[in-house]
Design a protein around this motif. Structure first.
Motif, PDB file in Angstrom:
ATOM      1  N   ILE A 259       6.192  52.932  95.039  1.00 57.95           N
ATOM      2  CA  ILE A 259       6.930  52.039  95.930  1.00 57.95           C
ATOM      3  C   ILE A 259       7.142  52.745  97.257  1.00 57.95           C
ATOM      4  O   ILE A 259       7.604  53.884  97.293  1.00 57.95           O
ATOM      5  N   VAL A 260       6.793  52.076  98.338  1.00 59.59           N
ATOM      6  CA  VAL A 260       7.010  52.600  99.683  1.00 59.59           C
ATOM      7  C   VAL A 260       8.194  51.859 100.301  1.00 59.59           C
ATOM      8  O   VAL A 260       8.211  50.621 100.328  1.00 59.59           O
ATOM      9  N   ILE A 261       9.187  52.606 100.769  1.00 60.20           N
ATOM     10  CA  ILE A 261      10.370  52.001 101.394  1.00 60.20           C
ATOM     11  C   ILE A 261      10.436  52.443 102.847  1.00 60.20           C
ATOM     12  O   ILE A 261      10.365  53.642 103.138  1.00 60.20           O
ATOM     13  N   ASP A 262      10.564  51.489 103.736  1.00 64.82           N
ATOM     14  CA  ASP A 262      10.706  51.793 105.157  1.00 64.82           C
ATOM     15  C   ASP A 262      12.075  51.287 105.608  1.00 64.82           C
ATOM     16  O   ASP A 262      12.372  50.092 105.490  1.00 64.82           O
ATOM     17  N   GLN A 286       3.433  46.853 109.957  1.00 59.32           N
ATOM     18  CA  GLN A 286       3.526  48.292 109.680  1.00 59.32           C
ATOM     19  C   GLN A 286       3.541  48.547 108.179  1.00 59.32           C
ATOM     20  O   GLN A 286       2.804  49.411 107.671  1.00 59.32           O
ATOM     21  N   LEU A 287       4.377  47.829 107.446  1.00 60.44           N
ATOM     22  CA  LEU A 287       4.442  48.002 105.996  1.00 60.44           C
ATOM     23  C   LEU A 287       3.120  47.621 105.345  1.00 60.44           C
ATOM     24  O   LEU A 287       2.642  48.298 104.427  1.00 60.44           O
ATOM     25  N   TYR A 288       2.510  46.546 105.836  1.00 59.09           N
ATOM     26  CA  TYR A 288       1.200  46.109 105.323  1.00 59.09           C
ATOM     27  C   TYR A 288       0.164  47.213 105.513  1.00 59.09           C
ATOM     28  O   TYR A 288      -0.635  47.506 104.611  1.00 59.09           O
ATOM     29  N   MET A 329       5.754  42.793  98.404  1.00 57.63           N
ATOM     30  CA  MET A 329       6.503  43.232  99.581  1.00 57.63           C
ATOM     31  C   MET A 329       7.886  42.601  99.529  1.00 57.63           C
ATOM     32  O   MET A 329       8.015  41.373  99.412  1.00 57.63           O
ATOM     33  N   ARG A 330       8.889  43.454  99.614  1.00 58.27           N
ATOM     34  CA  ARG A 330      10.274  43.010  99.475  1.00 58.27           C
ATOM     35  C   ARG A 330      11.020  43.255 100.777  1.00 58.27           C
ATOM     36  O   ARG A 330      10.808  44.273 101.453  1.00 58.27           O
ATOM     37  N   PHE A 331      11.924  42.343 101.109  1.00 57.54           N
ATOM     38  CA  PHE A 331      12.699  42.413 102.347  1.00 57.54           C
ATOM     39  C   PHE A 331      14.172  42.306 101.966  1.00 57.54           C
ATOM     40  O   PHE A 331      14.617  41.275 101.466  1.00 57.54           O
ATOM     41  N   LYS A 332      14.909  43.404 102.204  1.00 54.14           N
ATOM     42  CA  LYS A 332      16.271  43.494 101.670  1.00 54.14           C
ATOM     43  C   LYS A 332      17.226  44.062 102.699  1.00 54.14           C
ATOM     44  O   LYS A 332      16.830  44.838 103.574  1.00 54.14           O
ATOM     45  N   THR A 333      18.490  43.669 102.582  1.00 51.88           N
ATOM     46  CA  THR A 333      19.535  44.209 103.455  1.00 51.88           C
ATOM     47  C   THR A 333      20.621  44.874 102.611  1.00 51.88           C
ATOM     48  O   THR A 333      20.815  44.543 101.438  1.00 51.88           O
TER      49      THR A 333
END
Length: 362
Positions: A259-262, A286-288, A329-333
């Motif tokens: 898992i890559v986290i940015d 960028q994540l892609y 691809m996950r988008f989280k706050t």
């Protein structure tokens, strides 16, 4: 981006970022009494320094050269012979001197001096100046050390008190401390410090994940550089090609997951003429790129590597995902303004149930 963050949560981020989470909950009185973050750092630093002075400061060794009447350390034969020192009963020597004037102690003295002129509470400021004077009287008189000097002053595993003291002093000079109005536990972080807060946020998330996941077989790497999978290139491309560096990479070799986290210390959404809220395309691309450029046929984990963009929460919470060409691809706050218990829970439980198990992989 500027955002209001409770003082308790900035402090918790610092503890995770400095790998000092074992001190969580030990300074509740100081957290409650502090007017702002500089005041809190000053209170804690003076508290820790006073404890260290009662048990004596750590000493170190400093290389020295001198012309002496007896041998100390090693003889500098070239200088002794060239200057014909032995004819005068003298010897040029190289030796190490046991001293309190170490890089870590000089950093702490400089931090105390700076806080003494900045903290609004007169009593706390006086304690800072007084302790800085105590350091000077004990022989800690050198200039504030460079980061390179500090890197050479390794703190041992059993020196937790020194590690905490140095981490607090570094916080002063990293200018992570934002300017806040006296009496307010939240503050507006000026744009000039955003990149520093981002570093704190990134480091805290990485260390929190390591603490939670390592005993489950995961490895956590921070600041890993990636290479472009170039097949052929012109001679000058290397000089102009941008680098790629991930913030956090999680790996579990046994189950073949990666898992890559940015982390981004900005709003997760932007606006366009067509929609009020939209993911920022640059971050998405960028994540892609991080995921697709690292694919290798002989590395199954790279073909189905997951990615996450992690932002502070501004407005409503976001936790969405999609699968794209084999990658989730996950988008989280994370709500940095949440109550301290909820905030701690969020950063320790980032993975939740949205990460795929091996059975879910294609």
């Amino acid at each position: 981006m500027a955002t209001a963050i409770p003082l308790r949560n900035i402090w918790l981020l610092f503890l995770y970022a400095a790998d000092l989470v074992q001190f969580k909950g030990r300074f509740e009185h100081e957290v409650e009494a502090a007017r702002d973050l500089p005041d809190l750092v000053a209170r804690l630093l003076t508290h820790v320094v006073e404890e260290r002075l009662r048990r004596n400061l750590s000493r170190g060794y400093r290389p020295q050269t001198a012309t002496l009447s007896r041998v100390r350390g090693r003889i500098n034969m070239l200088e002794t012979t060239t200057r014909q020192l032995m004819d005068r009963g003298r010897i040029a020597c190289r030796f190490e001197e046991h001293t309190m004037d170490t890089p870590r102690n000089r950093l702490v003295r400089a931090a105390l001096e700076k806080l003494g002129s900045r903290v609004a509470d007169d009593l706390v400021a006086h304690r800072c100046r007084q302790l800085a004077g105590d350091f000077s009287r004990m022989g800690v008189v050198g200039h504030r050390p460079s980061w390179a000097e500090l890197a050479g002053d390794q703190i041992g595993r059993n020196e937790n008190a020194d590690r905490f003291m140095v981490a607090l002093a570094r916080m002063v000079f990293d200018t992570i401390i934002p300017t806040q109005d006296a009496g307010d536990v939240s503050g507006t972080l000026p744009d000039s410090t955003d990149h520093l807060i981002r570093r704190l946020f990134e480091r805290a998330v990485g260390n929190a994940l390591r603490l939670e996941l390592e005993h489950h077989g995961w490895s956590v790497a921070q600041g890993r550089r990636l290479s472009w999978p170039i097949d052929a290139a012109s001679p000058g491309i290397a000089a102009i090609l941008p680098g790629m560096q991930t913030d956090i990479v999680l790996k579990h070799v046994a189950i073949g997951c990666r898992i890559v986290i940015d982390t981004k210390f900005t709003r997760i959404f932007t606006h366009s003429v067509y929609r009020d809220e939209m993911l920022k395309s640059g971050y998405l691309y960028q994540l892609y790129a991080y995921l697709r450029t690292q694919e290798k046929d002989d590395d199954p984990a790279s073909l189905y590597c997951d990615g996450m963009l992690l932002h502070p929460q501004v407005g409503g919470a976001v936790d969405e995902w999609m699968e794209l060409q084999g990658h989730r691809m996950r988008f989280k706050t994370i709500d940095l303004a949440a109550g301290v218990g909820d905030f701690d829970f969020q950063i320790r439980n980032l993975m939740g149930q949205k990460t795929r198990t091996p059975e879910q992989l294609p």
